[in-house]
Design a protein around this motif. Structure first.
Motif, mmCIF file in Angstrom:
data_model
loop_
_atom_site.group_PDB
_atom_site.id
_atom_site.type_symbol
_atom_site.label_atom_id
_atom_site.label_comp_id
_atom_site.label_asym_id
_atom_site.label_seq_id
_atom_site.Cartn_x
_atom_site.Cartn_y
_atom_site.Cartn_z
ATOM 1 N N ARG A 107 0.835 -1.206 0.000
ATOM 2 C CA ARG A 107 0.000 0.000 0.000
ATOM 3 C C ARG A 107 0.870 1.256 0.000
ATOM 4 O O ARG A 107 0.525 2.260 -0.626
ATOM 5 C CB ARG A 107 -0.942 0.005 1.204
ATOM 6 C CG ARG A 107 -2.086 -0.999 1.075
ATOM 7 C CD ARG A 107 -3.086 -0.888 2.219
ATOM 8 N NE ARG A 107 -3.848 0.354 2.206
ATOM 9 C CZ ARG A 107 -4.952 0.566 1.475
ATOM 10 N NH1 ARG A 107 -5.425 -0.378 0.678
ATOM 11 N NH2 ARG A 107 -5.592 1.727 1.545
ATOM 12 N N LEU A 108 2.000 1.196 0.691
ATOM 13 C CA LEU A 108 2.865 2.374 0.764
ATOM 14 C C LEU A 108 3.477 2.704 -0.589
ATOM 15 O O LEU A 108 3.541 3.881 -0.979
ATOM 16 C CB LEU A 108 3.962 2.145 1.796
ATOM 17 C CG LEU A 108 4.888 3.338 2.066
ATOM 18 C CD1 LEU A 108 4.098 4.546 2.556
ATOM 19 C CD2 LEU A 108 5.956 2.954 3.092
ATOM 20 N N ILE A 109 3.914 1.703 -1.334
ATOM 21 C CA ILE A 109 4.483 1.994 -2.658
ATOM 22 C C ILE A 109 3.393 2.508 -3.587
ATOM 23 O O ILE A 109 3.640 3.363 -4.447
ATOM 24 C CB ILE A 109 5.208 0.761 -3.242
ATOM 25 C CG1 ILE A 109 6.087 1.196 -4.428
ATOM 26 C CG2 ILE A 109 4.244 -0.342 -3.645
ATOM 27 C CD1 ILE A 109 6.991 0.087 -4.963
ATOM 28 N N TYR A 110 2.152 2.021 -3.380
ATOM 29 C CA TYR A 110 1.038 2.564 -4.160
ATOM 30 C C TYR A 110 0.762 4.016 -3.756
ATOM 31 O O TYR A 110 0.450 4.863 -4.612
ATOM 32 C CB TYR A 110 -0.220 1.716 -3.953
ATOM 33 C CG TYR A 110 -0.874 1.249 -5.236
ATOM 34 C CD1 TYR A 110 -0.902 2.059 -6.366
ATOM 35 C CD2 TYR A 110 -1.486 0.012 -5.331
ATOM 36 C CE1 TYR A 110 -1.501 1.652 -7.535
ATOM 37 C CE2 TYR A 110 -2.094 -0.416 -6.495
ATOM 38 C CZ TYR A 110 -2.097 0.407 -7.595
ATOM 39 O OH TYR A 110 -2.700 -0.009 -8.760
ATOM 40 N N CYS A 111 0.896 4.336 -2.470
ATOM 41 C CA CYS A 111 0.775 5.737 -2.039
ATOM 42 C C CYS A 111 1.775 6.604 -2.791
ATOM 43 O O CYS A 111 1.444 7.708 -3.247
ATOM 44 C CB CYS A 111 1.012 5.857 -0.538
ATOM 45 S SG CYS A 111 -0.332 5.298 0.515
ATOM 46 N N ALA A 332 0.278 7.244 3.997
ATOM 47 C CA ALA A 332 1.710 6.949 3.967
ATOM 48 C C ALA A 332 2.340 7.237 5.325
ATOM 49 O O ALA A 332 3.147 6.439 5.834
ATOM 50 C CB ALA A 332 2.402 7.755 2.871
ATOM 51 N N LEU A 333 1.985 8.352 5.932
ATOM 52 C CA LEU A 333 2.498 8.674 7.262
ATOM 53 C C LEU A 333 2.072 7.638 8.299
ATOM 54 O O LEU A 333 2.873 7.214 9.150
ATOM 55 C CB LEU A 333 2.039 10.064 7.688
ATOM 56 C CG LEU A 333 2.833 11.232 7.116
ATOM 57 C CD1 LEU A 333 2.065 12.538 7.298
ATOM 58 C CD2 LEU A 333 4.209 11.327 7.777
ATOM 59 N N ASP A 334 0.830 7.189 8.229
ATOM 60 C CA ASP A 334 0.353 6.177 9.175
ATOM 61 C C ASP A 334 1.133 4.872 9.013
ATOM 62 O O ASP A 334 1.497 4.223 10.003
ATOM 63 C CB ASP A 334 -1.140 5.912 8.955
ATOM 64 C CG ASP A 334 -2.021 7.067 9.415
ATOM 65 O OD1 ASP A 334 -1.508 7.981 10.100
ATOM 66 O OD2 ASP A 334 -3.228 7.054 9.079
ATOM 67 N N ILE A 335 1.386 4.480 7.767
ATOM 68 C CA ILE A 335 2.115 3.232 7.525
ATOM 69 C C ILE A 335 3.548 3.340 8.028
ATOM 70 O O ILE A 335 4.081 2.413 8.651
ATOM 71 C CB ILE A 335 2.077 2.869 6.030
ATOM 72 C CG1 ILE A 335 0.649 2.534 5.598
ATOM 73 C CG2 ILE A 335 2.999 1.683 5.736
ATOM 74 C CD1 ILE A 335 0.479 2.368 4.102
ATOM 75 N N VAL A 336 4.185 4.469 7.765
ATOM 76 C CA VAL A 336 5.562 4.680 8.234
ATOM 77 C C VAL A 336 5.625 4.585 9.758
ATOM 78 O O VAL A 336 6.516 3.932 10.333
ATOM 79 C CB VAL A 336 6.097 6.041 7.738
ATOM 80 C CG1 VAL A 336 7.394 6.411 8.471
ATOM 81 C CG2 VAL A 336 6.333 6.001 6.229
ATOM 82 N N ASP A 337 4.687 5.218 10.435
ATOM 83 C CA ASP A 337 4.702 5.217 11.897
ATOM 84 C C ASP A 337 4.506 3.810 12.475
ATOM 85 O O ASP A 337 5.070 3.480 13.525
ATOM 86 C CB ASP A 337 3.620 6.151 12.434
ATOM 87 C CG ASP A 337 3.953 7.615 12.207
ATOM 88 O OD1 ASP A 337 5.132 7.925 11.952
ATOM 89 O OD2 ASP A 337 3.027 8.457 12.273
ATOM 90 N N ALA A 338 3.698 3.007 11.816
ATOM 91 C CA ALA A 338 3.372 1.674 12.352
ATOM 92 C C ALA A 338 4.327 0.588 11.872
ATOM 93 O O ALA A 338 4.245 -0.553 12.351
ATOM 94 C CB ALA A 338 1.939 1.304 11.949
#
Length: 443
Positions: A107-111, A332-338
């Motif tokens: 999902r992050l790379i799609y972001c 993206a920020l949520d994924i990075v944090d988690a």
């Protein structure tokens, strides 16, 4: 846009003919012909004359991982979409379990792709229409800070793709079962300041585009997109419409079909129920899935008061793209944090024969892949349905609607308005580079 050199505008015997050599600020090559007779639209055709590129044949005989790398070359703007549709198709067929953190990285790379692609379209391709400029370069002379904001957004998206995919264009790390390499936590955290800045820039983009004057347009649109019960659509969900279509992500052919249309090297797509053209992309996703937007994006959509216009006015799609910019940066920020690195970058897998099929949400809309695979795991047949081929009938339908509103305008003004409508779709014609040829004939 002014008529190209060598074009003609002749009057006599009640006939007027206009030719425009190039439509800039779209990707790909094609032609569009509009014919008006006695005040009625008698022909509106988007023709694709760019030569076929044979990717569906290039992957025959290839392994799944080779196929994933090859299809990334279809487009330099949205390579992740082609990789994601392919990798999920193969993993679904082979029954490969995916680690939760690997899924989050997908999902992050799609972001990243959404941020760079949506930002490119909003700032460089479409906004000049609303502000009266022929190009982003011309717009930069008067709005330098705005253009720089768009460039910074694109840069952040590219950096996400580079970190996760190995390079910013045509990434190479996506593999069946995961990635060839996953980032360390500190590598992702290093991007956090840039993402925080991008989120503020995306919020400003929503408020900026909300102030644009939208041309008059009204059409009840048929939306198609993925919908997931718990998240805004990227890689998962069922293919749904606002009038009853509901099939699994690999079941595109249960509800749709491709067909050849005279004058085009690109196939069109239509629903099997005969329900008419359908719209993919940001406006469709917002129309069908607004309740799944990140809370920050959902609040801004409500603030704009434009949710209704997005459903009926194609020119308002620029606001939908801006809202999705907010969603992509906030998620993206949520994924990075988690994020916590998974134990393994990729799961082991074994091939088996069968049909691998899946659809994901490219920036421009639903991207469907179908592969027939033999017992060795090699591809024996392939079908790839990009978003723009599905949007072509809707573009032609909207061209007819838009044309009726501009027939009384001078030629140059009418042409600019129709070009603006076409760019509302952000067409990636054959997933290539340069121009449309637009010809308007009045009899």
């Amino acid at each position: 846009m002014k008529p190209a050199a060598g074009s003609d505008a002749a009057a006599g015997g009640g006939e007027r003919r206009y030719q425009v050599g190039e439509l800039t600020r779209v990707e790909g090559e094609g032609s569009l012909r509009l014919t008006v007779r006695d005040g009625e639209i008698v022909e509106a055709r988007l023709g694709i004359f760019e030569s076929p590129r044979y990717f569906e044949q290039l992957v025959v005989g290839r392994t799944p991982d080779e196929t994933i790398d090859i299809v990334a070359r279809i487009c330099g703007i949205c390579p992740v979409a082609y990789q994601m549709s392919a990798v999920h198709a193969f993993e679904d067929l082979f029954g490969v379990p995916i680690d939760a953190q690997v899924r989050a990285l997908r999902r992050l790379i799609y972001c990243g792709e959404w941020i760079e692609s949506l930002g490119l379209h909003v700032y460089m391709l479409h906004a000049p229409d609303f502000l009266g400029y022929e190009s982003a370069l011309a717009m930069a002379a008067d709005h330098r800070a705005v253009v720089e904001r768009g460039l910074q957004l694109k840069k952040v998206g590219n950096e996400l793709i580079r970190l996760l995919g190995g390079r910013a264009i045509h990434p190479v790390s996506v593999r069946v079962g995961g990635f060839s390499r996953v980032p360390r936590r500190q590598e992702l955290l290093a991007l956090r300041p840039a993402l925080e800045h991008a989120l503020e820039a995306a919020k400003a983009t929503v408020r900026w585009t909300t102030g644009f004057a939208l041309p008059a347009f009204q059409r009840e649109m048929r939306f198609v997109a993925l919908r997931h019960p718990r998240e805004y659509p990227f890689n998962d969900g069922r293919i749904v419409s606002n009038d009853g279509i509901d099939v699994a992500p690999g079941g595109w052919r249960e509800a749709f079909e491709e067909l050849h249309v005279e004058g085009s090297n690109a196939l069109h797509a239509r629903t099997l129920d005969g329900g008419g053209p359908y719209l993919l992309g940001p406006a469709a996703r917002v129309g069908l899935c607004a309740d799944q937007l990140h809370p920050t994006a959902r609040a801004l959509l409500q603030e704009t008061g434009m949710a209704g216009l997005i459903r009926t006015n194609i020119y308002a799609s620029i606001v939908a793209r801006a809202v999705e910019l907010v969603h992509a940066t906030a998620e993206a920020l949520d994924i990075v944090d988690a994020y916590r690195p998974p134990e393994r970058a990729a799961q082991d897998w074994r091939p088996r024969p069968g049909v691998a099929a899946w659809a994901t949400e490219a920036p421009r809309g639903l991207c469907f892949h179908r592969y027939e695979v033999d017992e060795r795991g090699l591809v024996t047949a392939c079908q790839i349905v990009p978003p723009t081929s599905q949007n072509q009938p809707a573009i032609e339908a909207d061209l007819r609607t838009a044309a009726l509103d501009v027939l009384d305008l001078p030629h140059d003004a009418a042409t600019r308005r129709l070009e603006q409508m076409i760019r509302s779709y952000d067409p990636c014609i054959s997933c290539a580079t340069h121009f449309l040829d637009l010809r308007i004939e009045r009899t």
